[in-house]
Scaffold this motif. Structure first.
Motif, PDB file in Angstrom:
ATOM      1  N   HIS A  75      13.361  21.142 -54.020  1.00 38.50           N
ATOM      2  CA  HIS A  75      12.087  22.194 -53.825  1.00 38.50           C
ATOM      3  C   HIS A  75      12.084  23.075 -55.226  1.00 38.50           C
ATOM      4  O   HIS A  75      11.117  23.629 -55.412  1.00 38.50           O
ATOM      5  CB  HIS A  75      12.133  22.951 -52.839  1.00 38.50           C
ATOM      6  CG  HIS A  75      13.422  23.789 -52.636  1.00 38.50           C
ATOM      7  ND1 HIS A  75      14.526  23.325 -52.085  1.00 38.50           N
ATOM      8  CD2 HIS A  75      13.437  25.006 -52.820  1.00 38.50           C
ATOM      9  CE1 HIS A  75      15.438  24.435 -52.122  1.00 38.50           C
ATOM     10  NE2 HIS A  75      14.884  25.524 -52.388  1.00 38.50           N
ATOM     11  N   LYS A 125       9.541  17.994 -56.617  1.00 38.60           N
ATOM     12  CA  LYS A 125       8.444  18.524 -55.695  1.00 38.60           C
ATOM     13  C   LYS A 125       7.364  17.276 -55.741  1.00 38.60           C
ATOM     14  O   LYS A 125       6.905  17.044 -54.843  1.00 38.60           O
ATOM     15  CB  LYS A 125       7.780  19.653 -56.383  1.00 38.60           C
ATOM     16  CG  LYS A 125       8.348  20.954 -56.171  1.00 38.60           C
ATOM     17  CD  LYS A 125       7.490  22.227 -56.425  1.00 38.60           C
ATOM     18  CE  LYS A 125       7.775  22.643 -57.887  1.00 38.60           C
ATOM     19  NZ  LYS A 125       7.141  24.063 -58.300  1.00 38.60           N
ATOM     20  N   SER A 162       6.484  15.512 -52.321  1.00 40.23           N
ATOM     21  CA  SER A 162       5.370  15.467 -52.061  1.00 40.23           C
ATOM     22  C   SER A 162       4.894  13.917 -51.510  1.00 40.23           C
ATOM     23  O   SER A 162       3.850  13.617 -50.976  1.00 40.23           O
ATOM     24  CB  SER A 162       4.123  15.726 -53.119  1.00 40.23           C
ATOM     25  OG  SER A 162       4.540  14.820 -54.081  1.00 40.23           O
ATOM     26  N   SER A 163       5.539  12.931 -51.927  1.00 37.80           N
ATOM     27  CA  SER A 163       5.428  11.520 -51.397  1.00 37.80           C
ATOM     28  C   SER A 163       6.134  11.269 -50.157  1.00 37.80           C
ATOM     29  O   SER A 163       5.784  10.252 -49.693  1.00 37.80           O
ATOM     30  CB  SER A 163       6.100  10.567 -52.653  1.00 37.80           C
ATOM     31  OG  SER A 163       7.471  10.489 -52.425  1.00 37.80           O
ATOM     32  N   ARG A 207       5.202  23.641 -48.131  1.00 39.91           N
ATOM     33  CA  ARG A 207       4.152  22.610 -47.932  1.00 39.91           C
ATOM     34  C   ARG A 207       2.901  22.813 -48.453  1.00 39.91           C
ATOM     35  O   ARG A 207       2.122  21.862 -48.939  1.00 39.91           O
ATOM     36  CB  ARG A 207       4.209  22.607 -46.159  1.00 39.91           C
ATOM     37  CG  ARG A 207       5.300  22.265 -45.514  1.00 39.91           C
ATOM     38  CD  ARG A 207       5.037  22.532 -44.103  1.00 39.91           C
ATOM     39  NE  ARG A 207       6.477  22.325 -43.255  1.00 39.91           N
ATOM     40  CZ  ARG A 207       6.758  21.182 -42.813  1.00 39.91           C
ATOM     41  NH1 ARG A 207       6.200  20.025 -43.200  1.00 39.91           N
ATOM     42  NH2 ARG A 207       8.012  20.825 -42.047  1.00 39.91           N
ATOM     43  N   LEU A 261       2.961  21.525 -52.091  1.00 38.61           N
ATOM     44  CA  LEU A 261       3.088  20.257 -52.019  1.00 38.61           C
ATOM     45  C   LEU A 261       1.755  19.657 -52.044  1.00 38.61           C
ATOM     46  O   LEU A 261       1.383  18.560 -52.753  1.00 38.61           O
ATOM     47  CB  LEU A 261       3.980  19.609 -51.208  1.00 38.61           C
ATOM     48  CG  LEU A 261       5.496  20.054 -51.382  1.00 38.61           C
ATOM     49  CD1 LEU A 261       6.442  19.377 -50.081  1.00 38.61           C
ATOM     50  CD2 LEU A 261       6.047  19.590 -52.860  1.00 38.61           C
ATOM     51  N   ASP A 262       0.936  20.160 -51.273  1.00 40.92           N
ATOM     52  CA  ASP A 262      -0.524  19.934 -51.065  1.00 40.92           C
ATOM     53  C   ASP A 262      -1.138  19.639 -52.368  1.00 40.92           C
ATOM     54  O   ASP A 262      -1.854  19.022 -52.789  1.00 40.92           O
ATOM     55  CB  ASP A 262      -1.263  20.868 -50.168  1.00 40.92           C
ATOM     56  CG  ASP A 262      -0.940  20.470 -48.462  1.00 40.92           C
ATOM     57  OD1 ASP A 262      -0.313  19.300 -48.433  1.00 40.92           O
ATOM     58  OD2 ASP A 262      -1.103  21.281 -47.718  1.00 40.92           O
ATOM     59  N   VAL A 298       0.525  19.711 -55.350  1.00 43.36           N
ATOM     60  CA  VAL A 298       0.805  18.701 -55.945  1.00 43.36           C
ATOM     61  C   VAL A 298       0.468  17.245 -55.782  1.00 43.36           C
ATOM     62  O   VAL A 298       0.003  16.278 -56.716  1.00 43.36           O
ATOM     63  CB  VAL A 298       2.391  18.598 -55.712  1.00 43.36           C
ATOM     64  CG1 VAL A 298       3.169  17.536 -56.609  1.00 43.36           C
ATOM     65  CG2 VAL A 298       3.086  19.703 -56.077  1.00 43.36           C
ATOM     66  N   ARG A 299       0.004  17.087 -54.453  1.00 47.78           N
ATOM     67  CA  ARG A 299      -0.674  15.743 -54.193  1.00 47.78           C
ATOM     68  C   ARG A 299      -1.712  15.426 -54.848  1.00 47.78           C
ATOM     69  O   ARG A 299      -2.504  14.335 -55.456  1.00 47.78           O
ATOM     70  CB  ARG A 299      -0.703  15.436 -52.639  1.00 47.78           C
ATOM     71  CG  ARG A 299       0.525  15.415 -52.011  1.00 47.78           C
ATOM     72  CD  ARG A 299       0.500  15.205 -50.421  1.00 47.78           C
ATOM     73  NE  ARG A 299       1.635  15.219 -49.614  1.00 47.78           N
ATOM     74  CZ  ARG A 299       2.057  16.465 -49.083  1.00 47.78           C
ATOM     75  NH1 ARG A 299       1.182  17.246 -49.200  1.00 47.78           N
ATOM     76  NH2 ARG A 299       3.366  16.446 -48.592  1.00 47.78           N
ATOM     77  N   ALA A 331       3.515  17.946 -60.904  1.00 45.17           N
ATOM     78  CA  ALA A 331       4.180  19.311 -60.441  1.00 45.17           C
ATOM     79  C   ALA A 331       4.721  19.964 -61.363  1.00 45.17           C
ATOM     80  O   ALA A 331       5.001  19.318 -62.577  1.00 45.17           O
ATOM     81  CB  ALA A 331       5.308  18.811 -59.556  1.00 45.17           C
TER      82      ALA A 331
END
Length: 256
Positions: free
Chosen positions: A136, A142, A146-147, A177, A180-181, A183-184, A189
Protein backbone atom coordinates in the motif's frame (compact mmCIF):
# COMPACT_ATOMS: atom_id res chain seq x y z
CA UNK A 1 15.50 -11.30 -48.13
CA UNK A 2 13.37 -14.42 -47.38
CA UNK A 3 9.97 -14.34 -49.10
CA UNK A 4 6.77 -14.20 -47.06
CA UNK A 5 4.44 -16.97 -48.24
CA UNK A 6 1.03 -15.40 -49.09
CA UNK A 7 -0.95 -18.61 -48.49
CA UNK A 8 0.49 -19.00 -44.99
CA UNK A 9 -0.24 -15.35 -44.27
CA UNK A 10 -3.86 -15.82 -45.31
CA UNK A 11 -4.21 -18.97 -43.20
CA UNK A 12 -2.92 -17.07 -40.16
CA UNK A 13 -5.32 -14.22 -40.92
CA UNK A 14 -8.16 -16.75 -40.81
CA UNK A 15 -7.05 -18.17 -37.47
CA UNK A 16 -6.67 -14.71 -35.93
CA UNK A 17 -10.30 -13.93 -36.70
CA UNK A 18 -11.24 -16.45 -34.00
CA UNK A 19 -9.50 -14.39 -31.32
CA UNK A 20 -12.62 -12.23 -31.21
CA UNK A 21 -15.29 -14.71 -32.34
CA UNK A 22 -15.82 -18.24 -31.00
CA UNK A 23 -17.42 -19.43 -34.26
CA UNK A 24 -17.50 -18.16 -37.84
CA UNK A 25 -19.04 -19.30 -41.10
CA UNK A 26 -17.20 -19.38 -44.41
CA UNK A 27 -19.17 -16.35 -45.57
CA UNK A 28 -18.18 -14.38 -42.47
CA UNK A 29 -14.52 -15.23 -43.09
CA UNK A 30 -14.89 -14.08 -46.72
CA UNK A 31 -16.46 -10.78 -45.69
CA UNK A 32 -13.99 -10.00 -42.92
CA UNK A 33 -10.88 -10.78 -44.94
CA UNK A 34 -12.25 -9.69 -48.32
CA UNK A 35 -11.05 -12.92 -49.96
CA UNK A 36 -12.56 -14.90 -52.86
CA UNK A 37 -14.92 -17.76 -51.96
CA UNK A 38 -12.63 -20.38 -53.54
CA UNK A 39 -9.61 -19.16 -51.55
CA UNK A 40 -11.54 -19.19 -48.27
CA UNK A 41 -12.92 -22.67 -49.01
CA UNK A 42 -9.41 -24.04 -49.65
CA UNK A 43 -8.04 -22.41 -46.50
CA UNK A 44 -10.85 -23.75 -44.31
CA UNK A 45 -10.61 -27.25 -45.76
CA UNK A 46 -6.84 -27.31 -45.18
CA UNK A 47 -7.07 -25.99 -41.62
CA UNK A 48 -9.85 -28.46 -40.82
CA UNK A 49 -7.80 -31.34 -42.28
CA UNK A 50 -5.01 -30.47 -39.85
CA UNK A 51 -7.53 -30.06 -36.99
CA UNK A 52 -6.65 -26.39 -36.50
CA UNK A 53 -10.31 -25.73 -37.18
CA UNK A 54 -13.31 -27.90 -36.37
CA UNK A 55 -16.54 -27.67 -38.38
CA UNK A 56 -19.81 -27.44 -36.47
CA UNK A 57 -22.80 -28.79 -38.48
CA UNK A 58 -25.61 -26.37 -39.16
CA UNK A 59 -27.03 -23.95 -41.70
CA UNK A 60 -24.56 -22.54 -42.44
CA UNK A 61 -21.65 -24.67 -41.24
CA UNK A 62 -19.65 -22.87 -38.54
CA UNK A 63 -15.99 -23.28 -37.64
CA UNK A 64 -14.23 -23.07 -34.30
CA UNK A 65 -10.64 -23.45 -33.15
CA UNK A 66 -9.24 -26.95 -32.75
CA UNK A 67 -7.07 -28.65 -30.14
CA UNK A 68 -3.65 -28.15 -31.83
CA UNK A 69 -3.97 -24.41 -31.22
CA UNK A 70 -4.57 -25.02 -27.52
CA UNK A 71 -1.52 -27.31 -27.44
CA UNK A 72 0.65 -24.69 -29.12
CA UNK A 73 -0.62 -21.99 -26.77
CA UNK A 74 0.02 -24.16 -23.72
CA UNK A 75 3.55 -24.92 -24.93
CA UNK A 76 4.19 -21.20 -25.42
CA UNK A 77 2.76 -20.28 -22.01
CA UNK A 78 4.84 -22.97 -20.33
CA UNK A 79 8.01 -21.43 -21.71
CA UNK A 80 7.20 -17.87 -20.67
CA UNK A 81 9.50 -16.44 -18.05
CA UNK A 82 8.33 -13.17 -16.48
CA UNK A 83 11.78 -12.20 -15.22
CA UNK A 84 13.52 -12.90 -18.53
CA UNK A 85 10.89 -11.06 -20.55
CA UNK A 86 10.80 -8.18 -18.06
CA UNK A 87 14.54 -7.65 -18.20
CA UNK A 88 14.35 -6.89 -21.93
CA UNK A 89 11.47 -4.42 -21.60
CA UNK A 90 12.76 -2.74 -18.43
CA UNK A 91 16.12 -2.13 -20.10
CA UNK A 92 14.43 -0.44 -23.06
CA UNK A 93 12.22 1.76 -20.85
CA UNK A 94 15.16 2.81 -18.68
CA UNK A 95 17.19 3.68 -21.78
CA UNK A 96 14.54 6.26 -22.69
CA UNK A 97 13.97 7.87 -19.29
CA UNK A 98 17.36 7.27 -17.59
CA UNK A 99 15.49 6.64 -14.33
CA UNK A 100 15.03 3.52 -12.22
CA UNK A 101 12.53 1.03 -13.62
CA UNK A 102 11.19 -1.94 -11.64
CA UNK A 103 8.91 -4.93 -12.05
CA UNK A 104 7.31 -6.33 -8.89
CA UNK A 105 4.75 -8.94 -7.85
CA UNK A 106 2.33 -9.14 -4.94
CA UNK A 107 3.03 -11.49 -2.04
CA UNK A 108 0.32 -11.15 0.59
CA UNK A 109 0.35 -7.56 1.88
CA UNK A 110 3.79 -6.89 0.36
CA UNK A 111 5.43 -6.45 -3.01
CA UNK A 112 8.65 -8.16 -4.03
CA UNK A 113 10.85 -6.59 -6.68
CA UNK A 114 11.85 -9.08 -9.36
CA UNK A 115 13.65 -6.87 -11.88
CA UNK A 116 15.42 -3.52 -11.66
CA UNK A 117 17.28 -1.36 -14.13
CA UNK A 118 19.00 1.51 -12.36
CA UNK A 119 19.04 5.22 -13.12
CA UNK A 120 22.07 6.68 -14.87
CA UNK A 121 21.94 9.79 -12.65
CA UNK A 122 24.20 10.22 -9.58
CA UNK A 123 21.13 10.82 -7.37
CA UNK A 124 19.02 7.70 -7.62
CA UNK A 125 16.61 5.42 -5.79
CA UNK A 126 18.08 2.92 -3.32
CA UNK A 127 16.42 -0.40 -4.08
CA UNK A 128 17.25 -3.90 -5.21
CA UNK A 129 15.93 -7.14 -6.62
CA UNK A 130 14.34 -9.22 -3.88
CA UNK A 131 13.45 -6.24 -1.73
CA UNK A 132 10.09 -6.48 0.05
CA UNK A 133 7.92 -3.44 0.85
CA UNK A 134 4.35 -2.91 2.09
CA UNK A 135 2.21 -2.91 -1.04
CA UNK A 136 0.00 0.00 0.00
CA UNK A 137 3.03 2.31 0.26
CA UNK A 138 4.23 1.77 -3.30
CA UNK A 139 2.91 2.55 -6.78
CA UNK A 140 3.46 -1.04 -7.97
CA UNK A 141 1.72 -2.34 -4.88
CA UNK A 142 -1.30 -0.10 -5.32
CA UNK A 143 -1.67 -1.27 -8.92
CA UNK A 144 -1.56 -4.87 -7.75
CA UNK A 145 -3.94 -4.30 -4.83
CA UNK A 146 -6.39 -2.56 -7.16
CA UNK A 147 -6.54 -5.74 -9.26
CA UNK A 148 -7.73 -7.92 -6.36
CA UNK A 149 -11.35 -8.89 -5.97
CA UNK A 150 -13.20 -7.77 -2.85
CA UNK A 151 -12.36 -10.92 -0.88
CA UNK A 152 -8.69 -10.72 -1.79
CA UNK A 153 -8.46 -7.06 -0.76
CA UNK A 154 -10.33 -7.77 2.47
CA UNK A 155 -7.74 -10.41 3.34
CA UNK A 156 -4.97 -7.83 3.00
CA UNK A 157 -6.76 -5.08 4.93
CA UNK A 158 -8.49 -7.13 7.63
CA UNK A 159 -5.86 -6.38 10.28
CA UNK A 160 -6.92 -2.76 10.64
CA UNK A 161 -4.53 0.18 10.48
CA UNK A 162 -1.76 -0.27 7.94
CA UNK A 163 1.92 0.30 8.68
CA UNK A 164 3.38 3.54 7.31
CA UNK A 165 6.81 4.17 5.87
CA UNK A 166 6.62 7.97 5.73
CA UNK A 167 4.20 10.64 7.01
CA UNK A 168 2.52 10.51 3.57
CA UNK A 169 1.80 6.75 3.65
CA UNK A 170 -1.87 5.78 3.54
CA UNK A 171 -2.53 3.91 6.79
CA UNK A 172 -6.34 3.99 6.96
CA UNK A 173 -7.93 0.99 5.15
CA UNK A 174 -11.03 2.96 4.12
CA UNK A 175 -8.90 5.75 2.66
CA UNK A 176 -6.86 3.16 0.79
CA UNK A 177 -10.00 1.58 -0.68
CA UNK A 178 -11.08 4.98 -2.05
CA UNK A 179 -7.57 5.56 -3.38
CA UNK A 180 -7.60 2.19 -5.16
CA UNK A 181 -10.87 3.16 -6.87
CA UNK A 182 -8.98 6.07 -8.45
CA UNK A 183 -6.14 3.74 -9.45
CA UNK A 184 -8.61 1.46 -11.27
CA UNK A 185 -10.14 4.45 -13.05
CA UNK A 186 -6.77 5.98 -14.03
CA UNK A 187 -5.10 2.62 -14.80
CA UNK A 188 -1.92 3.94 -13.16
CA UNK A 189 -0.85 4.43 -9.56
CA UNK A 190 1.43 7.08 -8.13
CA UNK A 191 3.59 7.00 -5.01
CA UNK A 192 4.01 10.58 -3.81
CA UNK A 193 6.62 10.14 -1.10
CA UNK A 194 4.70 7.28 0.51
CA UNK A 195 7.58 4.80 0.60
CA UNK A 196 10.45 7.34 0.53
CA UNK A 197 9.85 11.03 1.12
CA UNK A 198 12.51 12.00 -1.44
CA UNK A 199 11.15 9.81 -4.25
CA UNK A 200 8.19 9.77 -6.62
CA UNK A 201 6.95 6.79 -8.62
CA UNK A 202 4.33 5.89 -11.25
CA UNK A 203 3.27 2.32 -12.10
CA UNK A 204 1.02 0.34 -14.44
CA UNK A 205 -0.26 -3.23 -14.56
CA UNK A 206 1.26 -6.19 -16.41
CA UNK A 207 -1.25 -8.81 -17.57
CA UNK A 208 -1.00 -12.36 -18.85
CA UNK A 209 -2.84 -14.12 -21.67
CA UNK A 210 -6.03 -14.35 -19.61
CA UNK A 211 -6.06 -10.63 -18.78
CA UNK A 212 -5.10 -11.30 -15.15
CA UNK A 213 -2.77 -8.75 -13.55
CA UNK A 214 0.36 -10.72 -12.65
CA UNK A 215 2.86 -7.93 -11.92
CA UNK A 216 3.38 -4.19 -12.18
CA UNK A 217 6.03 -1.96 -13.73
CA UNK A 218 7.14 1.29 -12.15
CA UNK A 219 9.34 4.25 -12.98
CA UNK A 220 10.92 6.01 -10.01
CA UNK A 221 12.77 9.31 -9.74
CA UNK A 222 13.89 11.75 -7.02
CA UNK A 223 11.58 14.66 -6.29
CA UNK A 224 14.13 17.08 -7.80
CA UNK A 225 13.48 15.57 -11.27
CA UNK A 226 9.74 14.98 -10.83
CA UNK A 227 8.34 17.91 -12.80
CA UNK A 228 4.78 18.03 -14.21
CA UNK A 229 6.19 17.59 -17.72
CA UNK A 230 8.39 14.66 -16.68
CA UNK A 231 5.47 13.04 -14.84
CA UNK A 232 3.27 13.23 -17.95
CA UNK A 233 6.01 11.76 -20.13
CA UNK A 234 6.89 9.02 -17.65
CA UNK A 235 3.26 8.03 -17.14
CA UNK A 236 2.95 7.42 -20.87
CA UNK A 237 6.27 5.59 -20.93
CA UNK A 238 5.43 3.23 -18.07
CA UNK A 239 2.04 2.48 -19.64
CA UNK A 240 3.77 1.64 -22.91
CA UNK A 241 6.37 -0.49 -21.14
CA UNK A 242 3.74 -2.39 -19.15
CA UNK A 243 1.73 -2.94 -22.33
CA UNK A 244 4.83 -4.23 -24.16
CA UNK A 245 5.61 -6.67 -21.36
CA UNK A 246 1.97 -7.76 -21.18
CA UNK A 247 2.10 -8.54 -24.90
CA UNK A 248 5.22 -10.66 -24.31
CA UNK A 249 3.27 -12.53 -21.62
CA UNK A 250 0.48 -13.30 -24.08
CA UNK A 251 -1.97 -10.50 -23.30
CA UNK A 252 -4.00 -9.18 -26.21
CA UNK A 253 -5.62 -5.82 -25.52
CA UNK A 254 -9.29 -5.65 -26.43
CA UNK A 255 -10.51 -2.71 -28.45
CA UNK A 256 -12.75 -0.43 -26.43
Amino acid sequence: MPRVVPAVNRALDVLELFLDCPQLSARQVMERLDLPRTTVHELLVTLEARSYLISVPGQPVQYRLGMPLFQLGAAFAGRLDLVREAQCVVRDVAAVCHEAVHVAVLDGPDVIYLVKFDSTHPVRMVSGVGRRLPAHCTAVGKVLLSSLDEAGLDAVLMKGELPGMTPDSITDPDELRKHLDRVRADRVAVDIGESDSAMRCVAAAIRDHSGTTIAAMSLSAPIIRWTPQAYAEWTGLVREGAAALSARMGYRARSR
